[in-house]
Design a protein around this motif. Structure first.
Motif, PDB file in Angstrom:
ATOM      1  N   ARG A  38       3.549  -4.488   9.573  1.00  0.00           N
ATOM      2  CA  ARG A  38       2.838  -4.843   8.332  1.00  0.00           C
ATOM      3  C   ARG A  38       3.824  -5.041   7.193  1.00  0.00           C
ATOM      4  NH1 ARG A  38      -2.880  -3.146   7.863  1.00  0.00           N
ATOM      5  NH2 ARG A  38      -2.549  -3.245   5.610  1.00  0.00           N
ATOM      6  N   GLN A  88       0.850  -1.197   0.000  1.00  0.00           N
ATOM      7  CA  GLN A  88       0.000   0.000   0.000  1.00  0.00           C
ATOM      8  C   GLN A  88       0.882   1.243   0.000  1.00  0.00           C
ATOM      9  OE1 GLN A  88      -2.699  -0.985   3.360  1.00  0.00           O
ATOM     10  NE2 GLN A  88      -4.181  -0.081   1.942  1.00  0.00           N
ATOM     11  N   GLU A 126       3.116   1.870   3.018  1.00  0.00           N
ATOM     12  CA  GLU A 126       4.116   0.811   3.128  1.00  0.00           C
ATOM     13  C   GLU A 126       5.209   1.043   2.102  1.00  0.00           C
ATOM     14  OE1 GLU A 126       0.814  -2.576   4.445  1.00  0.00           O
ATOM     15  OE2 GLU A 126       1.497  -2.423   2.356  1.00  0.00           O
ATOM     16  N   VAL A 163       3.205  -0.364  14.053  1.00  0.00           N
ATOM     17  CA  VAL A 163       2.193  -1.111  13.316  1.00  0.00           C
ATOM     18  C   VAL A 163       2.543  -1.164  11.837  1.00  0.00           C
ATOM     19  CG1 VAL A 163      -0.213  -1.111  12.594  1.00  0.00           C
ATOM     20  CG2 VAL A 163       0.365  -0.669  14.971  1.00  0.00           C
ATOM     21  N   LEU A 164       2.936   0.001  11.292  1.00  0.00           N
ATOM     22  CA  LEU A 164       3.276   0.045   9.876  1.00  0.00           C
ATOM     23  C   LEU A 164       4.471  -0.862   9.589  1.00  0.00           C
ATOM     24  CD1 LEU A 164       2.816   1.273   7.076  1.00  0.00           C
ATOM     25  CD2 LEU A 164       4.399   3.079   7.691  1.00  0.00           C
TER      26      LEU A 164
END
Lengths: 462, 224
Positions: free
Chosen positions: B197, B152, B155, B193-194
């Motif tokens: 991921r 994404q 990301e 969190v990023l």
């Protein structure tokens, strides 16, 4: 009072006196001139009337009739008037000077000899050591000769002299009263100013900000100045107190993490040197010092916002943009917890705010909302205009805040029971409220334990 | 690369100098503004690191004088002042970057490299790669060991930033600044969190891990 010579009161008084003296002098000159004119006119009237009589006598019987009647005891005028009759060739046919009025300098008679053009009607001979001053009229006789009648200016001179003396006294008295009165008035008028000086000197000398000036008169400018000055002192005092308080608080708040920092180092140094323990301790110390730094920065922000020192770059901010920025940041965090962020904004809504700070507020509120919401729940952000305010609501369906904790959540470093287990400094909500207050707005919160909380930002509508 | 460090605090100066030397640069030091002025006028440095509060001549005036004398050396300002006004002033007089104290040395190093890259006007590559990982800036395609990976936008942005600084540790603050354009630290876990991921897409299915957490520092992209 030092330097009295240059004080405002002295200067005012000197100027006042100078103006009084100049005005009096002008008045005197005008009065003097008018008086002079009036008395001279009266003298001329007398001389003219007498000349009329002599003319009549001359017309009746020529020079002999005139002279004989001139010397008559009653009404002849011998005792009062100067008389001279000249032939058409300007030869003196007759001349008389009143003997009890002193002499008339013969040389001066030359000055009153009529000329061809008969320009001379009135002539004044000034007084000197030998003779008095004279006012003399010259007329043409019907046979082409000349008739000259005169009167001393004694009365005029002495009157004017008296006038000058009286005026000098009056002026002297008026001036001294004026100076005294002026001094009194300026002194009285400047009393509050002197008090002001005294108060300021006191504040400067002692550093005590709680001095205030007595306010006696509230209507005039000085009274207004005094009031305003008191207001300024009040404001300064509050500001200084608040800054001192903020500094105390910051110092206090930093002591805890610094103690921890020191503890970590001390613990690592105890016992046998062990590279792994030392490494862990150094990492701990680094994290702790980062925490201290963040805390310091946040505390500074809060203090600045609370004391009104925070610089806000106020401009119209589109709410949909800031809200999108904030929700964007939490997109993945929310996804991880399966929390849905719902936004509901009136389209085109703008507020006057510092964009960055408003974003910071929303991020803080949103972070809290997500942190305390159970997985699978909803967080709602909505904004709507209300009369003269804009309401921005961040609503969660999380744990909620017990009623007794609500008043305390805004306090710096306060952490509720639920919050203690979560990451954070306990400064987020204090910062939120401080920033919103700096914008002229308010924060409201409604919360039910087990159902969730909504934090409402009230911002003034532009 | 030759670097001039202008800093009057001895500890900070030596810690910066040591780090720069370890990174393979040669370092000159000045602890007074007027000394630094002369050094800058008579030598050619690729980068100068300037503290603002200096004896002799303050940092802002120093930069101004250099610029007036046509010294084009890129300057990184180091300062304890953190307000936006101070930053703006620093950049206005001719500074090229601004770093507030305290700072992480890795960040200083990253900024030096970025500045030099910019001032030497290296042609921007269209693909970034590290080990078996490649990222195409034009097609926005990411592959690892020939296997295509869907990312994404955020990301992708994070991976691009990590790749550009491969081998260097990036702090959470700078990541927040570069990837989200936030210049304050909201103290959230969004970056963790990023990163996790991104890790799950880049590293999970591979034996050699590329993204590492450096406790107390931040994150780094490198082969162990």
């Amino acid at each position: 009072m030092k330097r009295v010579r240059f004080s405002l009161a002295t200067r005012l008084n000197v100027w006042f006196s100078v103006v009084v003296v100049l005005l009096a002098l002008a008045l005197f000159l005008i009065a003097y001139f008018l008086l002079y004119r009036a008395v001279q006119e009266r003298d001329r009237e007398v001389v003219r009337a007498q000349a009329e009589i002599y003319r009549a006598w001359y017309a009746e019987g020529g020079l002999p009739a005139l002279t004989s009647r001139f010397f008559e005891q009653e009404g002849g005028g011998r005792e009062t008037f100067f008389l001279r009759v000249l032939s058409p060739q300007r030869a003196a046919l007759f001349a008389s000077v009143p003997k009890n009025l002193g002499t008339l300098n013969v040389n001066k008679l030359q000055d009153i000899m009529p000329d061809e053009a008969f320009a001379l009607a009135w002539k004044t001979l000034p007084a000197d050591e030998q003779s008095r001053g004279w006012l003399i009229e010259t007329e043409r006789l019907s046979n082409g000769g000349w008739l000259q009648v005169g009167k001393t200016t004694e009365a005029l001179t002495s009157l004017l002299h008296q006038f000058r003396v009286i005026f000098a006294w009056v002026a002297l008295v008026a001036l001294s009263l004026g100076i005294a009165g002026g001094a009194w008035i300026t002194r009285r008028a400047l009393t509050p100013v002197r008090q002001l000086i005294g108060t300021v000197e006191n504040v400067i000398a002692t550093g005590r900000m709680n001095e205030r000036m007595p306010v006696h008169y509230t209507q005039d400018e000085i009274g207004r100045l005094t009031q305003l000055f008191n207001v300024m002192l009040e404001k300064n005092e509050t500001l200084i107190l608040r800054m001192r308080e903020a500094l105390d608080n910051v110092a206090h708040d930093l002591r805890t993490p610094l103690t921890r920092l020191r503890g970590v180092a001390e613990l690592a140094l105890e016992g046998e040197p062990n590279p792994q323990t030392c490494r862990d301790a150094l990492l701990d110390a680094m994290e702790e010092s980062d925490r201290v730094l963040t805390m310091l920065n946040t505390l500074m922000d809060i203090s600045e916002a609370e004391t009104g020192l925070m610089k806000l770059d106020l401009q119209p901010v589109r709410l949909d943009e800031v809200v999108r920025d904030a929700t964007d940041l939490f997109e993945f965090v929310a996804q991880e917890k399966s929390i849905v962020i719902v936004t509901e904004l009136s389209p085109g809504l703008t507020v006057r705010a510092d964009r960055n700070r408003l974003r910071q507020v929303l991020v803080n509120l949103l972070d809290n909302a997500i942190k305390y919401s159970p997985p699978g729940s909803r967080v709602e952000i909505s904004a709507e205009p209300r009369a003269d305010e804009v309401f921005i609501t961040v609503k969660d369906t999380g744990a909620g805040i017990p009623a007794e904790e609500i008043p305390r959540i805004w306090e710096r470093l306060y952490r509720g029971d639920k919050s203690r287990s979560q990451r954070g400094l306990g400064l987020g909500l204090s910062l939120v409220r401080a920033i919103i207050k700096a914008h002229g707005g308010r924060m409201k919160v409604q919360s039910t334990v087990g159902k969730g909380s909504s934090f409402v930002i009230h911002l003034p509508n532009q | 690369m030759r670097v001039l460090v202008v800093e009057d605090d001895k500890k900070i100066a030596s810690f910066v100098a040591r780090g720069l030397k370890e990174a393979g640069h040669s370092v000159d030091m000045a602890d007074r503004g007027d000394d630094a002025l002369n050094l800058g006028l008579h030598n050619h440095y690729e980068v100068a690191i300037v503290d603002l509060m200096l004896p002799g001549l303050d940092g802002l005036s120093l930069i101004e004088r250099w610029r007036a004398q046509k010294v084009k050396t890129p300057v990184i300002i180091l300062s304890a002042k953190r307000s936006v006004d101070d930053r703006v002033k620093g950049l206005q007089v001719g500074g090229d970057d601004y770093l507030t104290k305290p700072f992480a040395f890795s960040e200083l190093l990253a900024r030096i490299q970025a500045l030099v890259r910019r001032s030497s006007q290296t042609v921007e590559p269209t693909t970034l790669s590290y080990a078996d990982l490649t990222l195409d800036l034009l097609t926005r395609e990411v592959q690892r060991a020939g296997k295509k990976i869907e990312l994404q936008a955020r990301e992708f942005a994070l991976l691009e930033y990590l790749l550009r600084n491969a081998g260097r540790v990036l702090s959470k603050t700078t990541i927040l600044e570069r990837v989200w354009d936030y210049n304050f630290d909201p103290k959230t876990n969004v970056i963790d969190v990023l990163v996790s991921r991104l890790r799950s897409k880049i590293d999970r299915d591979f034996d050699s891990k590329l993204i590492h957490t450096m406790r107390g520092f931040g994150y780094v992209l490198k082969l162990e």
